[in-house]
Design a protein around this motif. Sequence first.
Motif, PDB file in Angstrom:
ATOM      1  N   GLN A  83       0.712  -1.110   0.056  1.00  0.00           N
ATOM      2  CA  GLN A  83       0.000  -0.110   0.134  1.00  0.00           C
ATOM      3  C   GLN A  83       1.014   1.374   0.054  1.00  0.00           C
ATOM      4  O   GLN A  83       0.774   2.248  -0.776  1.00  0.00           O
ATOM      5  CB  GLN A  83      -1.004  -0.045   1.177  1.00  0.00           C
ATOM      6  CG  GLN A  83      -1.875   1.106   1.346  1.00  0.00           C
ATOM      7  CD  GLN A  83      -2.657   1.036   2.587  1.00  0.00           C
ATOM      8  OE1 GLN A  83      -2.189   0.839   3.756  1.00  0.00           O
ATOM      9  NE2 GLN A  83      -4.091   1.310   2.356  1.00  0.00           N
ATOM     10  N   ALA A  84       1.912   1.297   0.873  1.00  0.00           N
ATOM     11  CA  ALA A  84       2.884   2.322   0.986  1.00  0.00           C
ATOM     12  C   ALA A  84       3.522   2.622  -0.365  1.00  0.00           C
ATOM     13  O   ALA A  84       3.669   3.897  -0.673  1.00  0.00           O
ATOM     14  CB  ALA A  84       3.806   2.125   2.170  1.00  0.00           C
ATOM     15  N   THR A  85       4.147   1.653  -1.158  1.00  0.00           N
ATOM     16  CA  THR A  85       4.522   1.515  -2.292  1.00  0.00           C
ATOM     17  C   THR A  85       3.631   2.285  -3.256  1.00  0.00           C
ATOM     18  O   THR A  85       4.308   3.175  -4.045  1.00  0.00           O
ATOM     19  CB  THR A  85       5.140   0.191  -2.929  1.00  0.00           C
ATOM     20  OG1 THR A  85       6.010  -0.193  -1.776  1.00  0.00           O
ATOM     21  CG2 THR A  85       5.889   0.396  -4.304  1.00  0.00           C
ATOM     22  N   ALA A 112       3.037   7.000  -6.493  1.00  0.00           N
ATOM     23  CA  ALA A 112       1.963   8.172  -7.129  1.00  0.00           C
ATOM     24  C   ALA A 112       2.538   9.483  -6.714  1.00  0.00           C
ATOM     25  O   ALA A 112       2.584  10.342  -7.340  1.00  0.00           O
ATOM     26  CB  ALA A 112       0.423   7.645  -6.576  1.00  0.00           C
ATOM     27  N   MET A 113       2.921   9.502  -5.547  1.00  0.00           N
ATOM     28  CA  MET A 113       3.091  10.758  -4.846  1.00  0.00           C
ATOM     29  C   MET A 113       4.485  11.525  -5.283  1.00  0.00           C
ATOM     30  O   MET A 113       4.444  12.623  -5.763  1.00  0.00           O
ATOM     31  CB  MET A 113       3.264  10.969  -3.085  1.00  0.00           C
ATOM     32  CG  MET A 113       3.429  12.262  -2.674  1.00  0.00           C
ATOM     33  SD  MET A 113       3.051  12.167  -1.010  1.00  0.00           S
ATOM     34  CE  MET A 113       5.039  11.933  -0.516  1.00  0.00           C
ATOM     35  N   PHE A 114       5.506  10.324  -5.509  1.00  0.00           N
ATOM     36  CA  PHE A 114       6.586  11.117  -6.268  1.00  0.00           C
ATOM     37  C   PHE A 114       6.532  10.913  -7.927  1.00  0.00           C
ATOM     38  O   PHE A 114       7.613  11.388  -8.442  1.00  0.00           O
ATOM     39  CB  PHE A 114       7.729  10.270  -5.893  1.00  0.00           C
ATOM     40  CG  PHE A 114       8.092  10.100  -4.271  1.00  0.00           C
ATOM     41  CD1 PHE A 114       7.981  11.416  -3.575  1.00  0.00           C
ATOM     42  CD2 PHE A 114       8.319   8.960  -3.630  1.00  0.00           C
ATOM     43  CE1 PHE A 114       8.310  11.525  -2.372  1.00  0.00           C
ATOM     44  CE2 PHE A 114       8.477   9.143  -2.126  1.00  0.00           C
ATOM     45  CZ  PHE A 114       8.658  10.236  -1.625  1.00  0.00           C
ATOM     46  N   GLY A 115       5.652  10.188  -8.401  1.00  0.00           N
ATOM     47  CA  GLY A 115       5.507  10.072  -9.814  1.00  0.00           C
ATOM     48  C   GLY A 115       6.629   9.300 -10.496  1.00  0.00           C
ATOM     49  O   GLY A 115       7.081   9.573 -11.498  1.00  0.00           O
ATOM     50  N   ALA A 158      11.082  -0.550   0.237  1.00  0.00           N
ATOM     51  CA  ALA A 158      11.179   0.093  -1.069  1.00  0.00           C
ATOM     52  C   ALA A 158      11.946   1.465  -0.729  1.00  0.00           C
ATOM     53  O   ALA A 158      11.822   2.171   0.276  1.00  0.00           O
ATOM     54  CB  ALA A 158       9.929   0.485  -1.378  1.00  0.00           C
ATOM     55  N   LYS A 159      12.698   1.664  -1.855  1.00  0.00           N
ATOM     56  CA  LYS A 159      13.466   3.129  -1.543  1.00  0.00           C
ATOM     57  C   LYS A 159      13.427   3.933  -3.009  1.00  0.00           C
ATOM     58  O   LYS A 159      13.364   3.073  -4.165  1.00  0.00           O
ATOM     59  CB  LYS A 159      15.056   2.894  -1.731  1.00  0.00           C
ATOM     60  CG  LYS A 159      15.851   3.999  -1.450  1.00  0.00           C
ATOM     61  CD  LYS A 159      17.458   3.605  -0.891  1.00  0.00           C
ATOM     62  CE  LYS A 159      17.998   2.896  -2.086  1.00  0.00           C
ATOM     63  NZ  LYS A 159      19.595   2.829  -1.564  1.00  0.00           N
ATOM     64  N   TRP A 160      13.185   5.228  -2.828  1.00  0.00           N
ATOM     65  CA  TRP A 160      13.269   6.110  -3.958  1.00  0.00           C
ATOM     66  C   TRP A 160      14.455   7.001  -3.928  1.00  0.00           C
ATOM     67  O   TRP A 160      14.426   7.659  -2.828  1.00  0.00           O
ATOM     68  CB  TRP A 160      12.054   6.992  -4.096  1.00  0.00           C
ATOM     69  CG  TRP A 160      10.680   6.185  -4.357  1.00  0.00           C
ATOM     70  CD1 TRP A 160      10.111   6.127  -5.689  1.00  0.00           C
ATOM     71  CD2 TRP A 160      10.041   5.524  -3.447  1.00  0.00           C
ATOM     72  NE1 TRP A 160       8.949   5.472  -5.721  1.00  0.00           N
ATOM     73  CE2 TRP A 160       8.925   5.244  -4.045  1.00  0.00           C
ATOM     74  CE3 TRP A 160      10.195   5.135  -2.116  1.00  0.00           C
ATOM     75  CZ2 TRP A 160       7.792   4.272  -3.625  1.00  0.00           C
ATOM     76  CZ3 TRP A 160       8.965   4.178  -1.735  1.00  0.00           C
ATOM     77  CH2 TRP A 160       8.134   3.872  -2.528  1.00  0.00           C
ATOM     78  N   MET A 161      15.240   7.099  -4.984  1.00  0.00           N
ATOM     79  CA  MET A 161      16.348   8.095  -5.030  1.00  0.00           C
ATOM     80  C   MET A 161      16.099   9.151  -6.052  1.00  0.00           C
ATOM     81  O   MET A 161      16.004   9.042  -7.241  1.00  0.00           O
ATOM     82  CB  MET A 161      17.701   7.323  -5.368  1.00  0.00           C
ATOM     83  CG  MET A 161      18.213   6.128  -4.489  1.00  0.00           C
ATOM     84  SD  MET A 161      19.051   7.075  -3.069  1.00  0.00           S
ATOM     85  CE  MET A 161      20.391   7.656  -3.497  1.00  0.00           C
ATOM     86  N   LEU A 162      15.471  10.071  -5.362  1.00  0.00           N
ATOM     87  CA  LEU A 162      14.803  10.855  -6.121  1.00  0.00           C
ATOM     88  C   LEU A 162      15.745  12.370  -6.456  1.00  0.00           C
ATOM     89  O   LEU A 162      16.663  12.546  -5.704  1.00  0.00           O
ATOM     90  CB  LEU A 162      13.532  11.771  -5.713  1.00  0.00           C
ATOM     91  CG  LEU A 162      12.548  10.637  -5.170  1.00  0.00           C
ATOM     92  CD1 LEU A 162      11.510  11.204  -4.446  1.00  0.00           C
ATOM     93  CD2 LEU A 162      11.938  10.022  -6.628  1.00  0.00           C
TER      94      LEU A 162
END
Length: 149
Positions: A15-17, A22-25, A36-40
């Motif tokens: 659910q968080a992913t 969606a929030m980070f696009g 899960a990791k996002w390198m933005l």
Amino acid sequence: MTRLHVSVTVPDIAQATRFYAAMFGAEPTVERPGYAKWMLDDPRVNFVATEGRNADAQGVAHLGIQADDADELSTLYSRFDAADADVYEEGKTECCYARSEKSWVKDPAGMAWEAFLTSEVIDHFGEGPVTAAPPAEVEASERRLPGCC
């Protein structure tokens, strides 16, 4: 250039992913069971969601600043010293599917902050420090800074 690091503990990683993608696009840069990791780059942040079983531990787990090289890490360590906080030098560690070098402090409100430099992505979550243990004179409760992000 350094990168802000935010680590949150969530009750349901799937659910968080979906929400954060969606929030980070953007889809996660690293996705593993319970992690899960996002390198933005916009905003420049290393955002991690880790599934946790303890409902009391949900929310922001810790914050940090990720260095791109050893010189930046040294600068961050100097800033920790200048903040006049007790520094826990974790050193070389394996956690969060990465090999890193890191140190920790707690801010005046008790929030844990880490300064770290990641050298390699690994295929297992990791167990924490690989070269050094916390000083024996440090109480176990004082060492309970998050060892992984």
